[in-house]
Every structure is written in structure tokens, then in C-alpha cells.
Design a protein around this motif. Structure first.
Motif, mmCIF file in Angstrom:
data_model
loop_
_atom_site.group_PDB
_atom_site.id
_atom_site.type_symbol
_atom_site.label_atom_id
_atom_site.label_comp_id
_atom_site.label_asym_id
_atom_site.label_seq_id
_atom_site.Cartn_x
_atom_site.Cartn_y
_atom_site.Cartn_z
ATOM 1 N N TYR A 29 0.829 -1.204 0.000
ATOM 2 C CA TYR A 29 0.000 0.000 0.000
ATOM 3 C C TYR A 29 0.867 1.260 0.000
ATOM 4 C CZ TYR A 29 -3.944 -3.001 1.155
ATOM 5 O OH TYR A 29 -4.918 -3.960 1.114
ATOM 6 N N VAL A 30 0.292 2.352 -0.492
ATOM 7 C CA VAL A 30 0.934 3.664 -0.441
ATOM 8 C C VAL A 30 0.640 4.264 0.928
ATOM 9 C CG1 VAL A 30 1.083 5.937 -1.511
ATOM 10 C CG2 VAL A 30 0.568 3.946 -2.933
ATOM 11 N N LEU A 31 1.690 4.819 1.560
ATOM 12 C CA LEU A 31 1.562 5.336 2.919
ATOM 13 C C LEU A 31 1.970 6.801 3.027
ATOM 14 C CD1 LEU A 31 3.360 2.394 4.786
ATOM 15 C CD2 LEU A 31 0.892 2.651 4.379
ATOM 16 N N GLU A 32 1.319 7.502 3.957
ATOM 17 C CA GLU A 32 1.760 8.833 4.358
ATOM 18 C C GLU A 32 3.080 8.669 5.111
ATOM 19 O OE1 GLU A 32 0.311 11.700 3.763
ATOM 20 O OE2 GLU A 32 -1.809 11.290 3.430
ATOM 21 N N LYS A 33 3.807 9.787 5.312
ATOM 22 C CA LYS A 33 5.028 9.725 6.117
ATOM 23 C C LYS A 33 4.750 9.187 7.513
ATOM 24 C CE LYS A 33 7.959 13.199 4.049
ATOM 25 N NZ LYS A 33 8.684 14.457 4.241
ATOM 26 N N SER A 34 3.547 9.458 8.014
ATOM 27 C CA SER A 34 3.156 9.013 9.359
ATOM 28 C C SER A 34 2.907 7.510 9.434
ATOM 29 C CB SER A 34 1.889 9.744 9.793
ATOM 30 O OG SER A 34 0.803 9.381 8.946
ATOM 31 N N GLY A 35 2.856 6.851 8.269
ATOM 32 C CA GLY A 35 2.591 5.416 8.237
ATOM 33 C C GLY A 35 1.137 5.073 7.958
ATOM 34 N N TYR A 37 -2.325 4.770 5.796
ATOM 35 C CA TYR A 37 -2.640 4.481 4.395
ATOM 36 C C TYR A 37 -3.082 5.743 3.671
ATOM 37 C CZ TYR A 37 -2.881 -0.504 5.562
ATOM 38 O OH TYR A 37 -2.604 -1.775 5.975
ATOM 39 N N ILE A 38 -2.652 5.873 2.413
ATOM 40 C CA ILE A 38 -3.219 6.884 1.521
ATOM 41 C C ILE A 38 -4.558 6.331 1.065
ATOM 42 C CG2 ILE A 38 -3.031 7.970 -0.762
ATOM 43 C CD1 ILE A 38 -1.067 9.194 1.100
ATOM 44 N N MET A 39 -5.606 7.121 1.267
ATOM 45 C CA MET A 39 -6.946 6.688 0.874
ATOM 46 C C MET A 39 -7.350 7.366 -0.428
ATOM 47 S SD MET A 39 -7.530 4.682 3.382
ATOM 48 C CE MET A 39 -9.278 4.308 3.414
ATOM 49 N N ASP A 40 -7.964 6.604 -1.328
ATOM 50 C CA ASP A 40 -8.488 7.186 -2.557
ATOM 51 C C ASP A 40 -9.507 8.258 -2.180
ATOM 52 O OD1 ASP A 40 -9.010 6.609 -5.715
ATOM 53 O OD2 ASP A 40 -10.863 7.153 -4.682
ATOM 54 N N LYS A 41 -9.337 9.450 -2.750
ATOM 55 C CA LYS A 41 -10.167 10.605 -2.413
ATOM 56 C C LYS A 41 -11.648 10.378 -2.705
ATOM 57 C CE LYS A 41 -10.552 15.483 -3.576
ATOM 58 N NZ LYS A 41 -9.945 16.636 -4.214
ATOM 59 N N ARG A 48 -3.420 0.694 -3.310
ATOM 60 C CA ARG A 48 -2.347 -0.302 -3.456
ATOM 61 C C ARG A 48 -1.298 0.239 -4.421
ATOM 62 N NH1 ARG A 48 -3.558 -5.553 -1.785
ATOM 63 N NH2 ARG A 48 -5.718 -5.801 -1.121
ATOM 64 N N ILE A 49 -0.041 -0.018 -4.120
ATOM 65 C CA ILE A 49 1.034 0.491 -4.957
ATOM 66 C C ILE A 49 0.942 -0.043 -6.391
ATOM 67 C CG2 ILE A 49 2.732 -1.262 -4.329
ATOM 68 C CD1 ILE A 49 4.824 1.044 -4.332
ATOM 69 N N ASN A 50 0.457 -1.276 -6.560
ATOM 70 C CA ASN A 50 0.356 -1.842 -7.911
ATOM 71 C C ASN A 50 -0.850 -1.323 -8.679
ATOM 72 O OD1 ASN A 50 -1.678 -3.195 -6.588
ATOM 73 N ND2 ASN A 50 -1.081 -5.228 -7.306
ATOM 74 N N ASN A 51 -1.667 -0.469 -8.040
ATOM 75 C CA ASN A 51 -2.834 0.074 -8.730
ATOM 76 C C ASN A 51 -2.979 1.583 -8.502
ATOM 77 O OD1 ASN A 51 -4.964 -0.676 -10.489
ATOM 78 N ND2 ASN A 51 -6.416 -0.232 -8.855
ATOM 79 N N MET A 52 -1.841 2.246 -8.234
ATOM 80 C CA MET A 52 -1.918 3.687 -7.977
ATOM 81 C C MET A 52 -1.911 4.465 -9.281
ATOM 82 S SD MET A 52 1.800 4.739 -6.526
ATOM 83 C CE MET A 52 3.274 4.614 -7.532
ATOM 84 N N MET A 53 -2.477 5.659 -9.206
ATOM 85 C CA MET A 53 -2.558 6.553 -10.353
ATOM 86 C C MET A 53 -2.225 7.961 -9.855
ATOM 87 S SD MET A 53 -5.982 7.277 -12.680
ATOM 88 C CE MET A 53 -7.094 7.313 -11.279
ATOM 89 N N ILE A 54 -1.320 8.639 -10.575
ATOM 90 C CA ILE A 54 -0.987 10.032 -10.300
ATOM 91 C C ILE A 54 -1.185 10.767 -11.623
ATOM 92 C CG2 ILE A 54 0.754 11.657 -9.480
ATOM 93 C CD1 ILE A 54 2.194 9.193 -8.215
ATOM 94 N N GLY A 57 0.195 17.024 -13.499
ATOM 95 C CA GLY A 57 0.007 18.280 -12.783
ATOM 96 C C GLY A 57 -0.467 18.112 -11.360
ATOM 97 N N SER A 58 -0.427 16.897 -10.834
ATOM 98 C CA SER A 58 -0.973 16.614 -9.520
ATOM 99 C C SER A 58 -0.033 15.707 -8.738
ATOM 100 C CB SER A 58 -2.323 15.909 -9.675
ATOM 101 O OG SER A 58 -2.779 15.425 -8.439
ATOM 102 N N THR A 59 -0.137 15.764 -7.433
ATOM 103 C CA THR A 59 0.541 14.769 -6.599
ATOM 104 C C THR A 59 -0.491 13.991 -5.791
ATOM 105 O OG1 THR A 59 0.905 16.381 -4.837
ATOM 106 C CG2 THR A 59 2.709 16.056 -6.413
ATOM 107 N N ILE A 60 -1.766 14.118 -6.181
ATOM 108 C CA ILE A 60 -2.827 13.345 -5.541
ATOM 109 C C ILE A 60 -2.728 11.909 -6.045
ATOM 110 C CG2 ILE A 60 -5.328 13.031 -5.323
ATOM 111 C CD1 ILE A 60 -5.596 16.059 -5.777
ATOM 112 N N ILE A 61 -2.648 10.975 -5.130
ATOM 113 C CA ILE A 61 -2.535 9.564 -5.493
ATOM 114 C C ILE A 61 -3.907 8.924 -5.344
ATOM 115 C CG2 ILE A 61 -1.451 7.361 -4.933
ATOM 116 C CD1 ILE A 61 0.951 8.990 -3.906
ATOM 117 N N LEU A 62 -4.367 8.324 -6.437
ATOM 118 C CA LEU A 62 -5.687 7.691 -6.474
ATOM 119 C C LEU A 62 -5.553 6.224 -6.828
ATOM 120 C CD1 LEU A 62 -7.589 10.368 -8.610
ATOM 121 C CD2 LEU A 62 -7.647 10.111 -6.128
ATOM 122 N N ASP A 63 -6.610 5.469 -6.535
ATOM 123 C CA ASP A 63 -6.731 4.108 -7.023
ATOM 124 C C ASP A 63 -7.064 4.188 -8.509
ATOM 125 O OD1 ASP A 63 -7.076 1.150 -6.298
ATOM 126 O OD2 ASP A 63 -8.902 1.602 -7.424
#
Length: 83
Positions: A29-35, A37-41, A48-54, A57-63
Motif C-alpha cells: 500500500y501507499v503510505l503517508e510519512k506518518s505510516g 494508508y493513503i486513501m483514494d479521495k 495499493r502500490i500496484n494500482n496507484m494513479m498520479i 500536474g498533480s501529486t494526488i494519489i488515487l486508485d
């Protein structure tokens, strides 16, 4: 602007990209610095790292799924620009 599919790059490159953007991963999974989980907005699911999308022009990480992509484009407009 050239777009690159993250599905085509190796896990090691994805981990470097996440680190450069200030994020991390537990290998699955993709994690914040705090540990946390990054949640799809839009779906409120952990990304999941194998299904992330950026998107360009953005740094928002989505499923990477149709709903999140269409919701993002509705909110932010066509990030791919007219060709």
C-alpha cells in the motif's frame, strides 16, 4: 506532455517515485510519512502500490479505476489537455 503508465514500471521505480513525492509504502500500500494508508479521495479505500494513479500536474494519489478517474476529471478538468 507525455503520459506514462505506472503499471509498466517496476516496483522499485514506484517506490523511488513515492519517496520523491514525500510518501512511502509497506510494499503493498501507499503510505503517508506518518505510516497511515493513503486513501483514494473518491472511494475512500486504501491505494495499493500496484494500482496507484498520479495524474498530470498533480501529486494526488488515487486508485486506478474508472470512477476515481472520472470524478477527478469532473473536479479538476481535463488534465491531459487538448491535443
Amino acid at each position: 506532455m507525455e503520459t506514462i503508465s505506472l503499471k509498466e514500471i517496476p516496483l522499485s521505480a514506484k517506490l523511488v517515485l513515492l519517496k520523491e513525492l514525500g510518501y512511502g509504502s509497506d510494499g503493498e500500500y501507499v503510505l503517508e510519512k506518518s505510516g497511515e494508508y493513503i486513501m483514494d479521495k473518491y472511494l475512500d479505500i486504501p491505494v495499493r502500490i500496484n494500482n496507484m494513479m498520479i495524474l498530470p500536474g498533480s501529486t494526488i494519489i488515487l486508485d486506478n479505476n474508472e470512477f476515481s478517474l472520472s470524478a477527478y476529471l469532473e473536479e479538476y478538468g481535463d488534465v491531459f489537455g487538448a491535443r
